[in-house]
Design a protein around this motif. Structure first.
Motif, PDB file in Angstrom:
ATOM      1  N   ARG A 138       0.817  -1.212   0.000  1.00 53.59           N
ATOM      2  CA  ARG A 138       0.000   0.000   0.000  1.00 53.59           C
ATOM      3  C   ARG A 138       0.847   1.258   0.000  1.00 53.59           C
ATOM      4  NH1 ARG A 138      -4.204   0.073   4.734  1.00 53.59           N
ATOM      5  NH2 ARG A 138      -4.899   1.832   3.443  1.00 53.59           N
ATOM      6  N   TYR A 140      -0.864   3.877   1.278  1.00 54.64           N
ATOM      7  CA  TYR A 140      -1.645   4.491   2.356  1.00 54.64           C
ATOM      8  C   TYR A 140      -2.460   5.680   1.865  1.00 54.64           C
ATOM      9  CZ  TYR A 140       0.927   1.209   5.094  1.00 54.64           C
ATOM     10  OH  TYR A 140       1.449   0.033   5.567  1.00 54.64           O
ATOM     11  N   GLY A 161       2.147   0.740  -4.417  1.00 55.86           N
ATOM     12  CA  GLY A 161       0.813   0.799  -3.830  1.00 55.86           C
ATOM     13  C   GLY A 161      -0.270   0.203  -4.718  1.00 55.86           C
ATOM     14  N   ASP A 163      -3.282   0.281  -3.773  1.00 54.53           N
ATOM     15  CA  ASP A 163      -4.349   1.272  -3.641  1.00 54.53           C
ATOM     16  C   ASP A 163      -4.220   2.326  -4.741  1.00 54.53           C
ATOM     17  OD1 ASP A 163      -1.954   2.106  -2.468  1.00 54.53           O
ATOM     18  OD2 ASP A 163      -2.848   2.741  -0.565  1.00 54.53           O
TER      19      ASP A 163
END
Length: 332
Positions: A138, A140, A161, A163
């Motif tokens: 990730r 974050y 990441g 994400d």
């Protein structure tokens, strides 16, 4: 008269008629025919000399050295690509052999996304973050965070990441579909479909993608030749090339959050024993099925040496192997 007797007589008559046209003292259509033995001999056939067999060039010193290194190396798939030659120097198996790319997929996802997104454009992270699988790496990024596309590419390539990969995929998918309000699930589907469509256009001959982050799926794969092609394209894309070579960075999102990201690629970490001054990054990856993966690039004056190691068991041995393979192509 029996049929077979009649047949024999017809054959004999036919032979006799033929002799009227071919006999030594006969005429054919009123013209004298020379006996065969007095006719001028036919010119001898021209016999073309047989060319000597073409010898295939033997392996180069670099190929032999790479083969010797790979034989004792850790990795199911190992290859070396020379951008100056535009070809493989070495491949441990077939160039179109299937492998799992893990997070190295993100290099390709970034290339596809930048075909549709402006690096300066601001994107708001949304419900697509829920598509991350357990254990994902990730950057974050939380729902509601606002980042530029360039920050998101950086978040994909430095801390790897997943994400960020989904936020980028959803934003690009809406552009591809031409629908700004397209829900996240369909937007990501549009993006993955474009990854596959563009792959065919670029000449990726044995690649298929199921997601933008490389999380393991049996139907998500590439091959050494295709990975090398993506690597070469990444070296020529300014935004991708910048961030895949960056060891760490501190970033402030457009929405105000501040974070530091660190690259796991030891080839570009000055504090690592595997640091190489002319290494220009690329990408690491890992899943249980793909094993430890590394795509590294070393820049020379007029070319780049790209080394791929996939399916390794040890985390750090892939770096020493990559260095040895590079040095085999650039002896002192």
């Amino acid at each position: 008269m029996k049929a077979n007797t009649w047949t024999k007589r017809m054959v004999a008559a036919s032979v006799g008629m033929a002799m009227l046209f071919t006999g030594n003292s006969m005429t054919r259509l009123g013209k004298a025919v020379q006996p065969e033995e007095t006719q001028p001999p036919l010119p001898p056939e021209t016999v073309m000399p047989t060319p000597p067999p073409t010898e295939e060039p033997g392996p180069s010193e670099a190929q032999l050295a790479c083969a010797a290194i790979a034989e004792n190396a850790d990795g199911r798939h190992i290859f070396v690509w020379d951008s100056g030659l535009g070809e493989m120097v070495y491949c441990s198996g077939e160039e179109d052999e299937t492998l799992y790319p893990a997070s190295i997929t993100k290099l390709y996802s970034a290339l596809v996304a930048l075909m549709y997104l402006d690096p300066a454009e601001t994107i708001t992270a949304g419900e697509e973050l829920a598509f991350m699988q357990p254990g994902s790496s990730r950057a974050y990024i939380s729902r509601g965070c606002r980042l530029t596309v360039e920050m998101l590419i950086e978040a994909m390539l430095i801390p790897s990441g997943n994400d960020a990969a989904y936020v980028v995929a959803a934003a690009a998918g809406r552009k591809i579909a031409g629908e700004d309000t397209l829900d996240a699930s369909r937007a990501v589907e549009e993006f993955v479909a474009e990854m596959n469509r563009m792959g065919s256009e670029l000449g990726l001959t044995n690649s298929h993608f199921m997601n933008p982050d490389g999380y393991h799926n049996e139907a998500h794969y590439m091959c050494p030749k295709d990975v090398a092609l993506v690597a070469a394209l990444a070296l020529d894309q300014p935004v991708v090339a910048e961030y895949m070579a960056l060891q760490q960075d501190s970033v402030t999102f457009e929405s105000g959050e501040h974070i530091a990201w660190y690259n796991t690629n030891h080839l570009i970490n000055p504090e690592s024993p595997y640091y190489m001054e002319n290494a220009v990054g690329m990408k690491t990856g890992y899943t249980g099925e793909a094993g430890q993966c590394l795509l590294g690039a070393f820049r020379e004056e007029d070319r780049a040496i790209i080394v791929g190691i996939f399916g390794a068991e040890e985390q750090y041995k892939r770096y020493s192997t990559a260095i040895k393979l590079y040095e085999a192509c650039n002896p002192e």
